[in-house]
Enzyme design. Sequence first.
Site, PDB file in Angstrom:
ATOM      1  N   GLU A  15      -0.045 -11.430   4.817  1.00  0.00           N
ATOM      2  CA  GLU A  15       0.708 -10.520   5.684  1.00  0.00           C
ATOM      3  C   GLU A  15       0.460 -10.851   7.160  1.00  0.00           C
ATOM      4  O   GLU A  15      -0.645 -11.238   7.521  1.00  0.00           O
ATOM      5  CB  GLU A  15       0.265  -9.077   5.411  1.00  0.00           C
ATOM      6  CG  GLU A  15       0.610  -8.625   4.001  1.00  0.00           C
ATOM      7  CD  GLU A  15      -0.110  -7.353   3.603  1.00  0.00           C
ATOM      8  OE1 GLU A  15      -0.623  -6.645   4.487  1.00  0.00           O
ATOM      9  OE2 GLU A  15      -0.163  -7.070   2.394  1.00  0.00           O
ATOM     10  N   ARG A  31      -3.098  -5.359  -3.657  1.00  0.00           N
ATOM     11  CA  ARG A  31      -3.376  -6.424  -2.704  1.00  0.00           C
ATOM     12  C   ARG A  31      -2.538  -7.629  -3.109  1.00  0.00           C
ATOM     13  O   ARG A  31      -2.441  -7.958  -4.292  1.00  0.00           O
ATOM     14  CB  ARG A  31      -4.862  -6.814  -2.703  1.00  0.00           C
ATOM     15  CG  ARG A  31      -5.766  -5.835  -1.959  1.00  0.00           C
ATOM     16  CD  ARG A  31      -5.567  -5.909  -0.453  1.00  0.00           C
ATOM     17  NE  ARG A  31      -6.398  -4.959   0.271  1.00  0.00           N
ATOM     18  CZ  ARG A  31      -6.038  -3.721   0.600  1.00  0.00           C
ATOM     19  NH1 ARG A  31      -4.851  -3.260   0.221  1.00  0.00           N
ATOM     20  NH2 ARG A  31      -6.850  -2.937   1.269  1.00  0.00           N
ATOM     21  N   GLY A  43      -7.820   3.350 -11.669  1.00  0.00           N
ATOM     22  CA  GLY A  43      -8.584   4.177 -10.740  1.00  0.00           C
ATOM     23  C   GLY A  43      -7.743   5.393 -10.390  1.00  0.00           C
ATOM     24  O   GLY A  43      -6.836   5.773 -11.132  1.00  0.00           O
ATOM     25  N   SER A  44      -7.995   6.004  -9.229  1.00  0.00           N
ATOM     26  CA  SER A  44      -7.239   7.220  -8.912  1.00  0.00           C
ATOM     27  C   SER A  44      -5.762   6.911  -8.639  1.00  0.00           C
ATOM     28  O   SER A  44      -4.889   7.704  -8.967  1.00  0.00           O
ATOM     29  CB  SER A  44      -7.878   7.985  -7.757  1.00  0.00           C
ATOM     30  OG  SER A  44      -7.914   7.191  -6.607  1.00  0.00           O
ATOM     31  N   ALA A  94       2.523   1.728   2.157  1.00  0.00           N
ATOM     32  CA  ALA A  94       2.470   2.746   1.108  1.00  0.00           C
ATOM     33  C   ALA A  94       1.520   3.889   1.459  1.00  0.00           C
ATOM     34  O   ALA A  94       1.630   4.978   0.918  1.00  0.00           O
ATOM     35  CB  ALA A  94       2.070   2.117  -0.235  1.00  0.00           C
ATOM     36  N   HIS A 123       3.582  -3.175   3.830  1.00  0.00           N
ATOM     37  CA  HIS A 123       2.250  -2.606   3.580  1.00  0.00           C
ATOM     38  C   HIS A 123       2.137  -1.215   4.197  1.00  0.00           C
ATOM     39  O   HIS A 123       1.233  -0.943   4.984  1.00  0.00           O
ATOM     40  CB  HIS A 123       1.140  -3.526   4.124  1.00  0.00           C
ATOM     41  CG  HIS A 123      -0.204  -3.232   3.499  1.00  0.00           C
ATOM     42  ND1 HIS A 123      -1.241  -4.141   3.458  1.00  0.00           N
ATOM     43  CD2 HIS A 123      -0.692  -2.126   2.895  1.00  0.00           C
ATOM     44  CE1 HIS A 123      -2.293  -3.603   2.849  1.00  0.00           C
ATOM     45  NE2 HIS A 123      -1.984  -2.388   2.508  1.00  0.00           N
TER      46      HIS A 123
END
Lengths: 335, 340
Positions: B286, B257, B178-179, B306, B304
């Site tokens: 998490e 994920r 994906g992007s 990013a 988490h």
Amino acid sequence: MDPKPQDHQSPSSTPSELRQVLVLRPPPVFAVHEQDFSSKFHILKAYDSPLPTHDFLQAHAQSVKAVLCSGIGPITAEVIHNLPALELVVTASTGVNHIDMAECRRRGITVTNTGDVFSDDVADAAVGLLIDVMRRITSGDRFVRSGRWATSGEYTLGSKLACKRVGIVGLGNIGSRVATRLKAMGCLVSYTSRQEKHTTPFTFYPNILQLAFNSDALVICCALTNETRHIINNKVMMALGKKGIIVNIARGAIINEVELVKCLVEGEIGGAGLDVFENEPNVPKELFELDNVVLLPHRTAFTQESFYNAAQILIGNLEAFFTNKPLLTLVANEF
Amino acid sequence: MQGAYAINKLKQDSSHKEKMADDLPNVLLLGTPSVFKAYEREFSEKYHFLKPGESSIPLHQFLSTHAGSVKAAFCSASSRVTTDVLQSLPELRFIMNSSVGVDHIDLHECKRRGVKVANAGPIFSEDVADAAVGLLIDVLRRISAANRFVKAELWHQNGDYQLGHKLGGKRVGIVGMGSIGLDVAKRLNAFGCIISYTSRNEKPHVKFPFCPNIQELAAKSEILVICCALTDQTRHMIDKSVVLALGRDGIIVNIARGAIINEKDLVECLLQQEIAGVGLDVFENEPDVPEELLELDNVVMTPHHAVMTDESLRDVYELVVRNLDAFFSNKPLMFEVTRV
């Protein structure tokens, strides 16, 4: 199987006793690939002797023509004076600041370095350090390992890389590779250098102060010379600003370390990623507690692949010297 | 650059009219979007938020009591938008999701009920891709481990020379194109990596070689970067067999994920040295992280974050406002999620 100096038989046509290579202190590349060197050359290990260096050289190295060195065993004027037959200095590094180049020129001694064999790895690590500081990767890792993620959940935002202005100090083999990587990440790259490079698309600034003023981060990629010693000082860091980041993978002494520590501790700049220091392996302890500082023990060049390639270049230069062939990575001596 | 493009478009299109407090449209807040916390004042000037999280009564009771007529919701990945939740919101027509991942939303039920869903689209892609590259370099070159070494004052001891590994020339397999995957590919390509990818479908506009499945990709790669969505098909897709196919020198980076990787298998493989190292921004449960990982020097973990930059948060804020305004004035949404 460690060959003893008197016993060793070289497989090449020239007896290895004539292919003497002096080593004052073992460069890391040499230490990792010692067998390859020992099988081709007669290595004189000053570091293995109980004699002080001066005495060892007087006793054993008077006919030595070649020395293999690195930053941990500087080739000073005094060392050169004790080696009357010296013709070649092979350094296991890119930098030559630990070699008295003026004395070499005076004596007609040739110097070779490792060319650009480390450049990719150093550039990768420089970018890695910049991402690390801006995006708080090591800081985040520390946060998770401490157990605070589970308890507090709070975390400080990082800073986006794209559209940030990154100033590269020295656009040589390493600097140009850093530039292309950062460009691919959307950074706006500019540089300063001894001379403008008209073949590159990046913006040139004629001096470090102007570069710092127009940058959000500085990546130091130049050689350490009399001109560049302490070129990054308080004034430059103030110009960079409170959010500014400095990455240094070149030589510690390019930055005035006392002033750097003060700026970091007082929050005058935003953070730093440092692989090199003025007095390695000593690192200013004030930096240990800072969350926005990442420290490496001078190893951005340390990959298995680079070490192997560097060993080939060092051996190649020595072979070429002993067989009167052109050297592979001659350093132009402008002193 | 997609982030900058999105921002410019938002600035051209959006028109925020000042409204009296009574006239502010109702928006249900589900979960705790980081962007809401950062921009709460600005948000509250434009919308009236119903906040079940601040109430002591259970969610379903809150929804049936207070949210019966609410048309729009703003949610984050921290709240599960299940069939039950949707059933308590008969008037709901739009969910603005603050993240890219939508695995916490029952998309089937949304489609059935005519509820539109929009996510953050490509807004985070650059930041996430940069973080993936940073994690990879850290693992490969042992940056965080070396930093610990220096700060523990161990540099004075001359030990073995902990050599890292070169990045250039490494075969990188991107999981999900994906992007984010594409941004990672472009960056690692500039570092001299050899890129291949796997995806649900081959992407004609992508010039890198396509692999039809994860096993094949792992077998021909030295590094895997996980960039895909979490779905029923991708849950635990990275398991022991994939790690073994990658090999003992392999590295995995996960910024997607946690549940895409079978975490138990991964920990076992790390302890048995069946893999060289991992960089993880996400975990199955998490903020809990397997204890075994905390002892390992070849693991780099980030909480988490990013997506967490000042700039991205600002971009998402502007997107959320743009989309809520668009919904309330019947205009087209940006980054509507159409797959189910």
